[in-house]
Design an enzyme around this catalytic site. Structure first.
Site: not given
Ligand code: DGJ
Length: 731
Positions: A195, A362-363, A473-474, A544
């Site tokens: 990650w 976003d979230d 879409w996460d 990320d």
């Molecule tokens: C993981 C994603 O990679 C981030 O960019 C962000 O959208 C977060 N999740 C939100 O929880």
């Protein structure tokens, strides 16, 4: 072209860059003769007879000296005298694992075929060879598909097994592709990481131990890319043969290379047998995911070019395929879960004023989601944060001239959600066993069609009501303790693969219902940056990790397989939120301009000077966007091997060139530095935009451009070169 010589029973698949040759032996065994640079004729019927290996193993079919283990078997079975690693293992109703498939016939179809329910390249001008083999004892039909994409010289392989008998069987292992290659001093290439550290390019020596690259995470994963390659040990950017395979798939995979006692190498890729087996009832057919096989004669650049072109031209589909991607601003690293309409509107207004084109929420916009511990599954807007609803917020954003984008994570469910209270049986897992939480969430059971239908209906409504132009879409956790309450017990080991089939069904339905919406794939960054999801969603959030310096190797690895128009790259705050590193806004901008450009920081908190830099960056990116997103990439310096990274894009019409350079650590007493270009026309003149300087291509390639600053860590520089018309030369 695909030809079959009736006399020698040799198949020859060829493009102007590559030949792939197989032969059917009198016994009906299919052998692999060659995969490499184009052969004009490929009359290789002498090859098998000239194999002089000593062999310790048994004869086959009672024929003296007919030893399978000496032969380059194309798709080796388990349960015969070839004791090397098989490409497939089937378990029959009588408990035995022995298989024996012999050639029956072939057909050639005038297009590139794909598995029915799985993603793959689409090319009406391709050709597909289908070779049929039968196991007579068990009444099983195997078909080997070899699709030829003439325009890129890539080969698409997949396999089907059809049960034409009366008893069910269990498929324990079924590779999508297997090739045998002589070990003429080869190295293994792959991409590994974790990650926030995805796609680190790796090379290693081969030994007789065998090597495995795999994912058991229920996703293609941050850890390994579904890719494996063998390269001439002297390979570099422009030298050395490379034979590569990737899997067009988003779940568990296994790629392996084994070296047998006589040194031949077997390279395979397919579903990971450690988390897969499949009951095939009488009359049923199973298809593997497709594998993409790429042969490059001249090193990494050529290999990358074939992968990037295959993906951009023949895998990515839909309205956005060749559309310039908008410059976006994302709320995540600016506000995380702390969303508030009034502040977001100011933020959006400032963004629009700077030239940004797409606002992404976003979230944190739904349920009671003030942190990661709740509400996945409860996809109703949070009225405390957005008092007039999402539709009204989106309209206000659009009224500013911005497009509106929304983050969703449909495959997940929080224990603290209404959805879980209503449907506890929809959680992926095995009753009586632990269901491990990760980021406080579980995964929905996408093997269950009711869950898939629910997701399609729910998100159809949300996308419509919010008037989305873009969806992120996460998918933020791996699959653990894999099992399904929906599937019968004898199908539990099908769960991981059925999950991916369910996912593909959902995203196919949603993306085709919203052809104008731009979908961006994300899995905590690049945890599912794979060819499988690239078929449905033309772009992916690369990582990320938004630190410009760590992004150098992440983007470098990713861009070796995937086109720039598929890589999301954002400018974030300094100090960086992931590693605390300080870098200039200029460096962050230059690095993020390697892909789909955007921002992910609170621009309201920036100074006037910083905003002006951003305004200029956006103006510049709009000029170079077509070249970056759809031009050809050349790597000039690689971050892994050198203390700098540099890359160059040439526009499709060869008129524009964008060159970027990033120094990593500066050193005392450093000599003056220059950067030599490649990929441009040596006979043409190029003007450095914004200056009067005109240089000839040969000089740019041999003498290069001067680096302005050698004394600062993370110094970055970019040049935009415009090719001059024939008569316009240097003053
Ligand atoms: C993981 C994603 O990679 C981030 O960019 C962000 O959208 C977060 N999740 C939100 O929880």
């Amino acid at each position: 072209m695909i030809t079959f010589n009736q006399k020698t029973r040799i198949f020859h698949l060829s493009t102007s860059q590559m030949s792939y040759v197989m032969q059917v032996l009198p016994s009906g065994h299919l052998t692999h003769l060659y995969w490499g640079d184009e052969l004009k004729d490929a009359a290789l019927d002498y090859l098998i007879t000239e194999i002089k290996r000593a062999s310790y193993v048994a004869d086959t079919d009672g024929i003296k000296e007919f030893k399978l283990e000496r032969l380059p078997i194309e798709y080796p079975a388990y349960g015969n005298s070839d004791l090397r690693k098989p490409a497939f293992v089937l378990e029959h109703a009588d408990g035995s694992n022995i298989s024996d498939f012999r050639y029956v016939d072939f057909e050639i179809q005038p297009k590139l075929l794909k598995p029915n329910n799985l993603p793959s390249l689409v090319d009406e001008k391709g050709e597909t060879l289908i070779i049929t083999l039968i196991d007579n004892v068990k009444q099983l039909k195997m078909q080997q598909y070899y699709g030829l994409n003439h325009q890129t010289a890539a080969l698409v392989r997949f396999v089907t097994i059809e049960n034409i008998g009366i008893e069910s069987i269990q498929i324990s292992e079924l590779s999508s592709a297997c090739v045998q290659i002589d070990n003429t001093n080869q190295q293994l290439l792959h991409f590994s990481g974790g990650w926030a550290r995805e796609m680190q390019f790796q090379q290693s020596e081969l030994t007789q131990n065998g090597q495995i690259i795999e994912s058991l995470r229920g996703q293609s994963s941050h850890e390994h890319q579904p890719f494996i390659a063998l390269a001439d040990s002297q390979f570099n950017e422009n030298y050395g043969e490379i034979r590569a395979m990737s899997l067009i798939y988003s779940g568990d995979f296994r790629a392996s290379v084994t070296m047998e006692m006589h040194d031949a190498l077997r390279m395979q890729i397919g579903l990971n047998p450690a988390q897969f087996s499949w009951r095939l009832e009488a009359g049923e057919k199973f298809e593997t995911p497709a594998a993409l096989l790429v042969y490059a004669k001249n090193g990494l650049h050529e290999m990358g070019q074939i992968f990037r072109t295959s993906h951009q031209r023949f895998l990515v589909r839909g309205n956005h395929q060749w559309q310039e991607r908008p410059i976006l601003i994302n709320s995540w690293e600016a506000f995380y879960f702390d969303l508030e309409e009034a502040r977001l509107l100011d933020f959006a207004k400032e963004s629009a004023d700077l030239g940004i084109e797409l606002f992404v929420l976003d979230d944190g916009w739904f349920g009671r989601r003030d942190n990661a511990s709740s509400s996945l599954g409860d996809w109703q807007v949070n009225l405390r944060k957005f008092p007039n609803g999402l539709g009204s917020f989106s309209q206000k954003i659009k009224a500013m001239g911005l497009k509106f984008g929304l983050w969703v994570e449909p495959e997940m469910i929080s224990p603290d959600s209404l959805l879980y209270q209503q449907h506890p049986e929809w959680v992926l897992g095995t009753p009586g066993r632990q269901h491990s939480l990760s980021r406080d969430q579980w995964v929905l059971d996408l093997t269950n069609p009711d869950v898939c239908d629910y997701l399609v209906e729910t998100f159809m409504t949300i996308f419509k009501e919010a008037g989305v132009d873009y969806v992120k879409w996460d998918f933020n956790r791996s699959l653990t303790e894999i099992g399904s309450q929906f599937l019968p017990k004898f199908r539990q080991r099908e769960t991981a693969h059925r999950y991916i089939l369910g996912l593909y069904d959902v995203v196919e339905r949603l993306t085709s219902a919203f052809p104008d919406v731009l979908f961006e794939n994300c899995a905590g960054g690049g945890g599912r940056f794979d060819a499988g999801l690239t078929y449905y969603m033309p772009q992916t959030w690369t990582s990320d990790d938004t630190d410009a310096i760590e992004r150098l190797s992440i983007q470098e690895g990713t861009s070796m397989l995937y086109p720039s128009a598929s890589m999301g790259c954002h400018v974030s705050a300094s100090p960086n939120h992931q590693n605390g590193r300080l870098t200039s806004l200029k460096t962050r901008g230059i690095v993020a301009m390697q892909g789909n450009f955007g921002y992910e920081l609170d621009i309201l908190a920036l100074t006037i000077e910083e905003k002006e830099i951003i305004r200029q960056q956006i103006k510049f990116y709009k000029q170079i966007r077509q070249t970056i997103q759809f031009g050809e990439l050349y790597r000039l310096k690689t971050a892994q091997r050198e203390n700098a990274k540099a890359w160059l894009y040439v526009s499709a019409d060869f008129q524009e060139v964008v060159v970027s350079y990033v120094q990593i650590l500066s050193r005392a007493n450093t000599p003056s530095k220059r950067l030599c270009l490649t990929g441009i026309d040596s006979d043409c003149y190029y003007q450095i935009a914004g200056t009067d300087v005109i240089r000839r291509g040969d000089e740019l390639m041999q003498i290069g451009l001067a680096i302005n600053d050698v004394k600062h860590d993370f110094f970055a520089q970019t040049w935009y070169l415009i090719r001059q018309s024939e008569n316009k030369k240097r003053n």
